[in-house]
Scaffold this motif. Structure first.
Motif, PDB file in Angstrom:
ATOM      1  N   SER A 151      95.978 -57.364  10.801  1.00  0.00           N
ATOM      2  CA  SER A 151      95.057 -57.110  11.880  1.00  0.00           C
ATOM      3  C   SER A 151      95.712 -57.638  13.153  1.00  0.00           C
ATOM      4  N   TYR A 152      95.377 -57.108  14.308  1.00  0.00           N
ATOM      5  CA  TYR A 152      95.894 -57.584  15.579  1.00  0.00           C
ATOM      6  C   TYR A 152      94.986 -58.679  16.136  1.00  0.00           C
ATOM      7  N   THR A 153      95.501 -59.865  16.239  1.00  0.00           N
ATOM      8  CA  THR A 153      94.770 -60.998  16.788  1.00  0.00           C
ATOM      9  C   THR A 153      95.783 -62.062  17.194  1.00  0.00           C
ATOM     10  N   PRO A 154      95.531 -62.819  18.261  1.00  0.00           N
ATOM     11  CA  PRO A 154      94.388 -62.809  19.162  1.00  0.00           C
ATOM     12  C   PRO A 154      94.542 -61.763  20.257  1.00  0.00           C
ATOM     13  N   GLN A 155      93.753 -61.912  21.314  1.00  0.00           N
ATOM     14  CA  GLN A 155      93.784 -60.963  22.425  1.00  0.00           C
ATOM     15  C   GLN A 155      95.184 -60.815  23.000  1.00  0.00           C
ATOM     16  N   SER A 156      95.896 -61.923  23.153  1.00  0.00           N
ATOM     17  CA  SER A 156      97.237 -61.861  23.738  1.00  0.00           C
ATOM     18  C   SER A 156      98.176 -61.001  22.904  1.00  0.00           C
ATOM     19  N   ARG A 157      97.989 -61.018  21.592  1.00  0.00           N
ATOM     20  CA  ARG A 157      98.839 -60.202  20.726  1.00  0.00           C
ATOM     21  C   ARG A 157      98.510 -58.717  20.893  1.00  0.00           C
ATOM     22  N   VAL A 158      97.241 -58.379  21.022  1.00  0.00           N
ATOM     23  CA  VAL A 158      96.846 -56.989  21.250  1.00  0.00           C
ATOM     24  C   VAL A 158      97.489 -56.476  22.531  1.00  0.00           C
ATOM     25  N   GLU A 159      97.405 -57.259  23.583  1.00  0.00           N
ATOM     26  CA  GLU A 159      97.970 -56.847  24.868  1.00  0.00           C
ATOM     27  C   GLU A 159      99.493 -56.771  24.801  1.00  0.00           C
ATOM     28  N   ILE A 179      88.739 -56.572  11.517  1.00  0.00           N
ATOM     29  CA  ILE A 179      87.646 -57.547  11.579  1.00  0.00           C
ATOM     30  C   ILE A 179      87.996 -58.858  12.271  1.00  0.00           C
ATOM     31  N   ASP A 180      89.272 -59.138  12.522  1.00  0.00           N
ATOM     32  CA  ASP A 180      89.632 -60.434  13.096  1.00  0.00           C
ATOM     33  C   ASP A 180      89.200 -60.617  14.542  1.00  0.00           C
ATOM     34  N   TYR A 181      88.738 -59.558  15.194  1.00  0.00           N
ATOM     35  CA  TYR A 181      88.224 -59.762  16.555  1.00  0.00           C
ATOM     36  C   TYR A 181      86.799 -60.308  16.524  1.00  0.00           C
ATOM     37  N   GLN A 182      86.167 -60.285  15.371  1.00  0.00           N
ATOM     38  CA  GLN A 182      84.765 -60.664  15.264  1.00  0.00           C
ATOM     39  C   GLN A 182      84.614 -62.171  15.039  1.00  0.00           C
ATOM     40  N   GLU A 183      83.465 -62.661  15.376  1.00  0.00           N
ATOM     41  CA  GLU A 183      83.154 -64.062  15.104  1.00  0.00           C
ATOM     42  C   GLU A 183      82.647 -64.190  13.675  1.00  0.00           C
ATOM     43  N   LYS A 184      83.390 -64.898  12.842  1.00  0.00           N
ATOM     44  CA  LYS A 184      83.045 -65.126  11.436  1.00  0.00           C
ATOM     45  C   LYS A 184      82.827 -63.813  10.690  1.00  0.00           C
ATOM     46  N   ASN A 185      83.609 -62.793  11.065  1.00  0.00           N
ATOM     47  CA  ASN A 185      83.577 -61.480  10.408  1.00  0.00           C
ATOM     48  C   ASN A 185      82.210 -60.804  10.489  1.00  0.00           C
ATOM     49  N   ARG A 186      81.429 -61.127  11.492  1.00  0.00           N
ATOM     50  CA  ARG A 186      80.095 -60.530  11.635  1.00  0.00           C
ATOM     51  C   ARG A 186      80.176 -59.317  12.548  1.00  0.00           C
ATOM     52  N   PRO A 187      79.813 -58.127  12.054  1.00  0.00           N
ATOM     53  CA  PRO A 187      79.875 -56.924  12.889  1.00  0.00           C
ATOM     54  C   PRO A 187      79.070 -57.072  14.181  1.00  0.00           C
ATOM     55  N   PHE A 188      79.584 -56.442  15.225  1.00  0.00           N
ATOM     56  CA  PHE A 188      78.972 -56.409  16.561  1.00  0.00           C
ATOM     57  C   PHE A 188      79.046 -57.769  17.271  1.00  0.00           C
ATOM     58  N   THR A 189      79.981 -58.624  16.841  1.00  0.00           N
ATOM     59  CA  THR A 189      80.232 -59.871  17.555  1.00  0.00           C
ATOM     60  C   THR A 189      81.682 -59.891  18.031  1.00  0.00           C
ATOM     61  N   ASP A 191      84.771 -62.868  18.760  1.00  0.00           N
ATOM     62  CA  ASP A 191      85.184 -64.266  18.676  1.00  0.00           C
ATOM     63  C   ASP A 191      85.640 -64.728  20.060  1.00  0.00           C
ATOM     64  N   PRO A 192      84.923 -65.645  20.701  1.00  0.00           N
ATOM     65  CA  PRO A 192      85.272 -66.039  22.080  1.00  0.00           C
ATOM     66  C   PRO A 192      86.548 -66.864  22.159  1.00  0.00           C
ATOM     67  N   GLN A 193      86.983 -67.455  21.057  1.00  0.00           N
ATOM     68  CA  GLN A 193      88.217 -68.237  21.067  1.00  0.00           C
ATOM     69  C   GLN A 193      89.443 -67.324  21.020  1.00  0.00           C
ATOM     70  N   ARG A 194      89.413 -66.366  20.109  1.00  0.00           N
ATOM     71  CA  ARG A 194      90.569 -65.478  19.950  1.00  0.00           C
ATOM     72  C   ARG A 194      90.577 -64.341  20.963  1.00  0.00           C
ATOM     73  N   PHE A 195      89.397 -63.968  21.457  1.00  0.00           N
ATOM     74  CA  PHE A 195      89.291 -62.869  22.432  1.00  0.00           C
ATOM     75  C   PHE A 195      88.424 -63.354  23.604  1.00  0.00           C
ATOM     76  N   PRO A 196      89.000 -64.196  24.462  1.00  0.00           N
ATOM     77  CA  PRO A 196      88.202 -64.832  25.518  1.00  0.00           C
ATOM     78  C   PRO A 196      87.726 -63.876  26.608  1.00  0.00           C
ATOM     79  N   ASP A 197      88.412 -62.749  26.782  1.00  0.00           N
ATOM     80  CA  ASP A 197      88.011 -61.781  27.821  1.00  0.00           C
ATOM     81  C   ASP A 197      88.106 -60.380  27.221  1.00  0.00           C
ATOM     82  N   PHE A 198      87.208 -60.084  26.327  1.00  0.00           N
ATOM     83  CA  PHE A 198      87.247 -58.801  25.642  1.00  0.00           C
ATOM     84  C   PHE A 198      87.095 -57.627  26.611  1.00  0.00           C
TER      85      PHE A 198
END
Length: 398
Positions: A151-159, A179-189, A191-198
């Protein structure tokens, strides 16, 4: 005579089960049935239709992710199709049990099948999709190369991935988030740590010419305070156990519940969950794990006794609804996006579906491996999906 009942084997009923036999000319060949691993010609093989989380499937793995109980028969230029309109677990045998007979049947439900004649295979498929529907025109960008991995994570890696593609002049139109962009793998969330400016990431990807597709699995974490769970529970939108309690199974977020996708109010509610992502500029959505897949069970899915409401009123169990669950999930997503995006063409990718699922989503061949054998298997599998009325299908390569 194009398709003749076998006089030696009349239609048989055994409790709720039924089976139909027909004679099989020695020079007739059979195609379709959705994603089936192996030869594109199904003569000499038998297949089960039961949507299954088939991670790492190989040649001969059966069943796979989709139940499309339609096949095309071809003999000396003459062609016809048979569509078994039955959502229960079913089985097709093309001379595997008896070399001069093919048969099909199901564990329950109605014996309801269509014989479809056509002057050529193209006309048979046209008439089949007259009945089950055709794929809508996708957004133009969806026809380009789509880059995805787990999976691509965190945000910096995607960019970084996006910039590297452009710097090296590798053509690509789409990036996927698993799913790694999500907070605790919960759909429609998020993760503010890994994706601080989605939202900012979505804008930067758009500047580079990338559309973003985000995964939204159908399971909802059973966690009070998590908005989709609280809303769904308040609206009574989840599937139930026989005793009336809400069914819970373990998936990526842990204990999870499952919307009643076969019930219009639940589908309408599901569609509203995409509002925030759409407003951020996310352009496509990936409905995965929607067989439905459930961990820590030998059958890898919800118990057969789990009940869902249906649009015609009342409830049905997973015996009847399992095979349409994925299609109704992608339908809910597609219809929700139609409302949220206005005149913008939705893009939905689904892993599981049923006959007619082409109306709502594109599909792919699921969790294969990066091997030459899977690369080879992808060709007949994609051809089978196309013959089965799914024109927009792809597979993982590389």
């Amino acid at each position: 005579m194009l398709a003749e009942d076998d006089a030696r084997h009349p239609i048989a009923f055994n409790g709720s089960e039924f089976r139909v036999w027909k004679t099989m000319p020695e020079d007739e060949h059979y195609y379709g049935l959705g994603d089936k691993a192996g030869p594109v010609d199904h003569r000499g093989f038998s297949y089960t239709m039961w949507n299954t989380d088939a991670y790492g499937w190989e040649e001969g793995t059966d069943p796979l992710y989709k139940d499309i109980p339609f096949f095309l028969a071809l003999r000396k230029g003459r062609s016809y199709g048979i569509f078994l309109d039955n959502t229960w677990r079913s089985q097709f045998d093309f001379g595997h049990a008896h070399p001069d007979t093919y048969s099909f049947g199901a564990e329950g439900g109605d014996l309801d099948y269509y014989f479809i004649y056509g002057l050529d295979p193209k006309q048979v498929i046209e008439r089949y999709t007259d009945l089950t529907g055709r794929a809508p025109l996708p957004p133009l960008w969806a026809l380009g190369f789509q880059q995805s991995r787990y999976s691509y994570t965190p945000q910096s890696r995607v960019e970084e991935i996006a910039r590297t593609f452009r710097e090296k002049k590798i053509p690509s139109d789409v990036l996927y988030l698993d799913i790694d962009y999500q907070e605790k793998n919960r759909p429609f969330t998020i993760d503010p740590q890994r994706f601080p400016d989605f939202p900012g990431m979505v804008r930067s990807l758009d500047t580079l010419g990338f559309k973003l597709v985000a995964i939204t699995d159908l399971h909802i974490a059973k966690f009070p305070g998590y908005k989709p769970y609280d809303e769904g529970l308040a609206g009574n939108y989840f599937a139930h156990n026989p005793d009336g309690s809400v069914y819970s199974g373990v998936v990526w977020p842990g204990a999870s519940v499952f919307p009643d996708f076969t019930w219009a109010p639940a589908r309408a509610w599901w569609g509203t969950l995409y509002k925030d992502f759409v407003s951020m500029g996310v352009r496509g959505f990936w409905n995965d794990m929607n067989e439905p897949a459930v961990f820590m069970r030998p059958d890898k899915t919800a118990p057969l006794e789990v009940a869902d409401r249906v649009d015609s009123g009342g409830t049905e169990t997973q015996r009847a609804l399992h095979n349409v669950f994925g299609m109704e999930n992608s339908r809910a997503t597609y219809e929700g996006l139609r409302k949220l995006q206005g005149n913008v063409r939705p893009f939905v990718l689904t892993r599981a579906t049923y006959a007619g699922g082409q109306r709502y989503a594109a599909t792919w061949t699921g969790d294969n491996s990066s091997t030459w054998n899977h690369y080879r298997l992808s060709i007949p599998t994609l051809l089978s999906l196309g013959i089965s009325g799914m024109p927009f299908a792809g597979d993982d390569i590389g």
